[in-house]
Design a protein around this motif. Structure first.
Motif, PDB file in Angstrom:
ATOM      1  N   ARG A   1       3.564  13.681  -5.321  1.00 54.39           N
ATOM      2  CA  ARG A   1       4.667  14.387  -5.957  1.00 54.39           C
ATOM      3  C   ARG A   1       6.012  13.948  -5.381  1.00 54.39           C
ATOM      4  O   ARG A   1       6.079  13.411  -4.284  1.00 54.39           O
ATOM      5  CB  ARG A   1       4.471  15.898  -5.792  1.00 54.39           C
ATOM      6  N   ARG A   2       7.066  14.177  -6.167  1.00 52.10           N
ATOM      7  CA  ARG A   2       8.406  13.704  -5.804  1.00 52.10           C
ATOM      8  C   ARG A   2       8.832  14.122  -4.403  1.00 52.10           C
ATOM      9  O   ARG A   2       9.531  13.383  -3.708  1.00 52.10           O
ATOM     10  CB  ARG A   2       9.431  14.239  -6.813  1.00 52.10           C
TER      11      ARG A   2
ATOM     12  N   LEU B   1       0.837  -1.205   0.000  1.00 46.89           N
ATOM     13  CA  LEU B   1       0.000   0.000   0.000  1.00 46.89           C
ATOM     14  C   LEU B   1       0.868   1.250   0.000  1.00 46.89           C
ATOM     15  O   LEU B   1       0.540   2.245  -0.660  1.00 46.89           O
ATOM     16  CB  LEU B   1      -0.913  -0.009   1.236  1.00 46.89           C
ATOM     17  N   ALA B   2       1.992   1.198   0.729  1.00 48.04           N
ATOM     18  CA  ALA B   2       2.902   2.341   0.755  1.00 48.04           C
ATOM     19  C   ALA B   2       3.394   2.665  -0.648  1.00 48.04           C
ATOM     20  O   ALA B   2       3.430   3.840  -1.059  1.00 48.04           O
ATOM     21  CB  ALA B   2       4.085   2.046   1.688  1.00 48.04           C
ATOM     22  N   PHE B   3       3.771   1.664  -1.419  1.00 47.84           N
ATOM     23  CA  PHE B   3       4.202   1.891  -2.804  1.00 47.84           C
ATOM     24  C   PHE B   3       3.036   2.362  -3.673  1.00 47.84           C
ATOM     25  O   PHE B   3       3.196   3.249  -4.518  1.00 47.84           O
ATOM     26  CB  PHE B   3       4.809   0.617  -3.386  1.00 47.84           C
ATOM     27  N   PHE B   4       1.864   1.760  -3.473  1.00 45.70           N
ATOM     28  CA  PHE B   4       0.677   2.135  -4.238  1.00 45.70           C
ATOM     29  C   PHE B   4       0.376   3.621  -4.066  1.00 45.70           C
ATOM     30  O   PHE B   4       0.115   4.346  -5.038  1.00 45.70           O
ATOM     31  CB  PHE B   4      -0.501   1.286  -3.774  1.00 45.70           C
ATOM     32  N   TYR B   5       0.428   4.094  -2.830  1.00 41.98           N
ATOM     33  CA  TYR B   5       0.159   5.501  -2.552  1.00 41.98           C
ATOM     34  C   TYR B   5       1.322   6.401  -2.970  1.00 41.98           C
ATOM     35  O   TYR B   5       1.121   7.483  -3.538  1.00 41.98           O
ATOM     36  CB  TYR B   5      -0.119   5.688  -1.059  1.00 41.98           C
TER      37      TYR B   5
ATOM     38  N   LYS C   1     -11.536   8.281 -22.573  1.00 44.01           N
ATOM     39  CA  LYS C   1     -10.323   8.820 -23.200  1.00 44.01           C
ATOM     40  C   LYS C   1      -9.452   7.695 -23.757  1.00 44.01           C
ATOM     41  O   LYS C   1      -9.511   7.376 -24.923  1.00 44.01           O
ATOM     42  CB  LYS C   1      -9.533   9.671 -22.203  1.00 44.01           C
ATOM     43  N   ARG C   2      -8.626   7.071 -22.867  1.00 45.15           N
ATOM     44  CA  ARG C   2      -7.731   6.007 -23.281  1.00 45.15           C
ATOM     45  C   ARG C   2      -7.705   4.930 -22.185  1.00 45.15           C
ATOM     46  O   ARG C   2      -7.984   5.230 -21.032  1.00 45.15           O
ATOM     47  CB  ARG C   2      -6.306   6.543 -23.484  1.00 45.15           C
ATOM     48  N   PRO C   3      -7.361   3.701 -22.562  1.00 47.60           N
ATOM     49  CA  PRO C   3      -7.253   2.657 -21.520  1.00 47.60           C
ATOM     50  C   PRO C   3      -6.077   2.955 -20.600  1.00 47.60           C
ATOM     51  O   PRO C   3      -4.926   2.908 -21.019  1.00 47.60           O
ATOM     52  CB  PRO C   3      -7.033   1.372 -22.323  1.00 47.60           C
ATOM     53  N   SER C   4      -6.371   3.268 -19.359  1.00 44.30           N
ATOM     54  CA  SER C   4      -5.366   3.741 -18.410  1.00 44.30           C
ATOM     55  C   SER C   4      -4.804   2.589 -17.587  1.00 44.30           C
ATOM     56  O   SER C   4      -5.558   1.809 -16.994  1.00 44.30           O
ATOM     57  CB  SER C   4      -6.002   4.777 -17.480  1.00 44.30           C
ATOM     58  N   VAL C   5      -3.470   2.493 -17.522  1.00 44.75           N
ATOM     59  CA  VAL C   5      -2.852   1.469 -16.683  1.00 44.75           C
ATOM     60  C   VAL C   5      -3.097   1.772 -15.208  1.00 44.75           C
ATOM     61  O   VAL C   5      -3.340   0.864 -14.398  1.00 44.75           O
ATOM     62  CB  VAL C   5      -1.349   1.326 -16.988  1.00 44.75           C
ATOM     63  N   LEU C   6      -3.060   3.055 -14.837  1.00 41.49           N
ATOM     64  CA  LEU C   6      -3.380   3.430 -13.466  1.00 41.49           C
ATOM     65  C   LEU C   6      -4.840   3.105 -13.152  1.00 41.49           C
ATOM     66  O   LEU C   6      -5.167   2.625 -12.061  1.00 41.49           O
ATOM     67  CB  LEU C   6      -3.118   4.925 -13.253  1.00 41.49           C
ATOM     68  N   GLY C   7      -5.713   3.319 -14.131  1.00 41.99           N
ATOM     69  CA  GLY C   7      -7.121   2.988 -13.946  1.00 41.99           C
ATOM     70  C   GLY C   7      -7.336   1.500 -13.773  1.00 41.99           C
ATOM     71  O   GLY C   7      -8.126   1.064 -12.921  1.00 41.99           O
ATOM     72  N   LEU C   8      -6.636   0.703 -14.582  1.00 41.31           N
ATOM     73  CA  LEU C   8      -6.773  -0.745 -14.444  1.00 41.31           C
ATOM     74  C   LEU C   8      -6.339  -1.213 -13.058  1.00 41.31           C
ATOM     75  O   LEU C   8      -7.004  -2.029 -12.420  1.00 41.31           O
ATOM     76  CB  LEU C   8      -5.965  -1.443 -15.535  1.00 41.31           C
TER      77      LEU C   8
ATOM     78  N   MET D   1      -0.624  18.478 -10.135  1.00 43.58           N
ATOM     79  CA  MET D   1      -0.063  17.638  -9.067  1.00 43.58           C
ATOM     80  C   MET D   1       0.081  16.230  -9.629  1.00 43.58           C
ATOM     81  O   MET D   1      -0.657  15.315  -9.269  1.00 43.58           O
ATOM     82  CB  MET D   1      -0.950  17.676  -7.822  1.00 43.58           C
ATOM     83  N   GLU D   2       1.039  16.098 -10.548  1.00 40.27           N
ATOM     84  CA  GLU D   2       1.197  14.857 -11.286  1.00 40.27           C
ATOM     85  C   GLU D   2       1.834  13.768 -10.420  1.00 40.27           C
ATOM     86  O   GLU D   2       2.691  14.047  -9.586  1.00 40.27           O
ATOM     87  CB  GLU D   2       2.063  15.092 -12.525  1.00 40.27           C
ATOM     88  N   PRO D   3       1.439  12.503 -10.630  1.00 41.74           N
ATOM     89  CA  PRO D   3       2.075  11.392  -9.908  1.00 41.74           C
ATOM     90  C   PRO D   3       3.573  11.339 -10.204  1.00 41.74           C
ATOM     91  O   PRO D   3       4.010  11.604 -11.323  1.00 41.74           O
ATOM     92  CB  PRO D   3       1.367  10.151 -10.472  1.00 41.74           C
ATOM     93  N   SER D   4       4.346  10.984  -9.198  1.00 34.95           N
ATOM     94  CA  SER D   4       5.800  10.961  -9.353  1.00 34.95           C
ATOM     95  C   SER D   4       6.305   9.673  -9.984  1.00 34.95           C
ATOM     96  O   SER D   4       7.344   9.662 -10.650  1.00 34.95           O
ATOM     97  CB  SER D   4       6.474  11.138  -7.985  1.00 34.95           C
ATOM     98  N   ASN D   5       5.588   8.565  -9.772  1.00 36.78           N
ATOM     99  CA  ASN D   5       6.135   7.276 -10.203  1.00 36.78           C
ATOM    100  C   ASN D   5       5.003   6.258 -10.342  1.00 36.78           C
ATOM    101  O   ASN D   5       4.762   5.457  -9.437  1.00 36.78           O
ATOM    102  CB  ASN D   5       7.177   6.802  -9.189  1.00 36.78           C
TER     103      ASN D   5
END
Length: 405
Positions: free
Chosen positions: A33-34, A24-28, A254-261, A194-198
């Motif tokens: 942000r970095r 969960l720590a990695f998921f979040y 929009k597009r098939p999102s890997v984050l969405g999946l 506020m884009e995801p860092s990774n």
């Protein structure tokens, strides 16, 4: 009598569920942000340490100790006094009492960790630690007793929650909503990107969660037989159905999102949790797909409202847990688990009513007590980091370390 196969399965399942907290720590962390990656990971890691100690000292006895009026366990097992290597038949007749205790510890750890997604990037670490300790003691432990403890009033009412849809996901989800309201939006929220860092971190975390969830749900059978197998199969089925559904919805928009999946898979896992020991694989397909739709549109509503539940804990865990708990009352089948009950589709509409009562009571209780605790702690110690700390980033200002040089 202790069964070595059952004991081995529960111990392996315990390790799988413990793994879910760093997962969960990695998921979040991948979604922040970095400048806040380490602080986000720290929240989950600190909870693993803090609640492991709390559970041994007094959390376990409050949740599972001898009943007091159906509301909480007594203090008979303080410091695990009397919790030993022999079974306690009331909970699990074929494994050591200590094995049952440590399996439940893993659940007590990950539940408050789920809440942290609502306030990442702006939480004051000391206030967070105090809130977590009090939340676990006054919300998680009593609700666990209500639903799972011998004599618990919701258990006596007949509420079904095989592995924690109500105890884990509803308590965490609605508490996250309360904290997001108290702490407020991140500085610059809605004005600056506020884009995801990774995102690969997040995908790694999501699929480690999927892996760990086999212990979460399968281990809740407390044996290594047919019921554990059934729970494992429906867990995978619901996760897959929800992942595909979310991917298709994101594709339509929009597009098939890997984050969405990945998010959809987690929502499916959340929703099947209360039902996992009571439903068939075909029912799991429906539960996963419906939960994905509910959570997806809950996020869209949250975005329009302007609420900054940073990582959508309420939409994914709160609404996913509510959906799963209610659908348990629809699809539960005694042919799957004779110790359960039939749901609406199998001739027992009353079960859906019981599930609705459990959902409403747990949600209202968790939100109210979380809001009170949050307000009091915020007034005395401050739950929110200082403006300049938030601007620089919590990794450096609160922990003196940086994820990236």
């Amino acid at each position: 009598m202790i069964n070595s196969g059952d004991t081995a399965w529960v111990l392996i399942s315990t390790a799988l569920v413990i793994l879910m907290t760093p997962a969960l720590a990695f998921f979040y962390a991948g979604m922040v942000r970095r400048k806040n990656v380490l602080s986000t990971i720290m929240l989950s890691v600190a909870i693993l340490a803090l609640i492991s100690v709390q559970w041994v000292l007094f959390g376990y006895t409050l949740a599972f100790g001898p009943d007091h009026a159906g509301l909480f366990g007594g203090l008979n097992w303080l410091g695990l006094n009397g919790v030993g290597q022999t079974p306690y038949p009331g909970y699990a007749a074929t494994i050591p009492h200590l094995a049952f205790m440590v399996f439940q510890l893993a659940f007590a750890v990950i539940t408050p960790a789920l809440i942290t997604g609502a306030f990442v990037e702006r939480i004051n670490f000391p206030g967070f630690l105090l809130f977590t300790l009090l939340w676990s003691t006054f919300i998680y432990d009593p609700v666990a007793h209500w639903v799972w403890g011998i004599g618990g009033w919701l258990r006596n009412l007949g509420a079904l929650d095989f592995a924690g849809g109500t105890v884990v996901h509803i308590t965490a989800g609605v508490s996250a909503l309360a904290l997001a309201l108290i702490i407020g939006r991140r500085k610059g929220y809605g004005k600056f990107p506020m884009e995801p860092s990774n995102i690969p971190f997040t995908i790694l975390g999501a699929f480690l969660l999927w892996f760990g969830w086999f212990g979460f749900n399968g281990g809740s059978a407390l044996s290594s037989g047919g019921l554990a197998t059934s729970a494992l199969v429906v867990t995978n089925t619901a996760a897959a159905a929800a992942a595909l559904t979310w991917m298709l919805m994101s594709w339509i928009h929009k597009r098939p999102s890997v984050l969405g999946l990945a998010t959809g898979a987690v929502v499916g896992l959340v929703a099947i949790t209360p039902a996992s020991g009571y439903v068939s694989p075909l029912s799991a397909l429906v539960i996963g797909a419906v939960a994905a739709v509910v959570s997806y549109y809950s996020i869209l509503i949250r975005v329009k409202s302007g609420l900054d539940d940073s990582l959508d804990v309420f939409a994914c865990h709160g609404m996913g847990g509510i959906t799963g708990a209610l659908l348990t009352g629809v699809f539960a089948d005694k042919a799957i688990n004779s110790a359960g009950a039939n749901g609406l589709l199998f001739g027992n509409p009353q079960q859906l009513l019981i599930q609705a009562i459990a959902v409403l009571v747990v949600a209202v209780f968790s939100f109210t007590v979380s809001y009170i605790l949050g307000r009091v702690i915020d007034a005395v110690f401050s739950l929110r980091a200082r403006s300049e700390e938030e601007e620089i980033g919590l990794d450096i200002t609160q922990h003196g370390e940086a994820a990236y040089s």
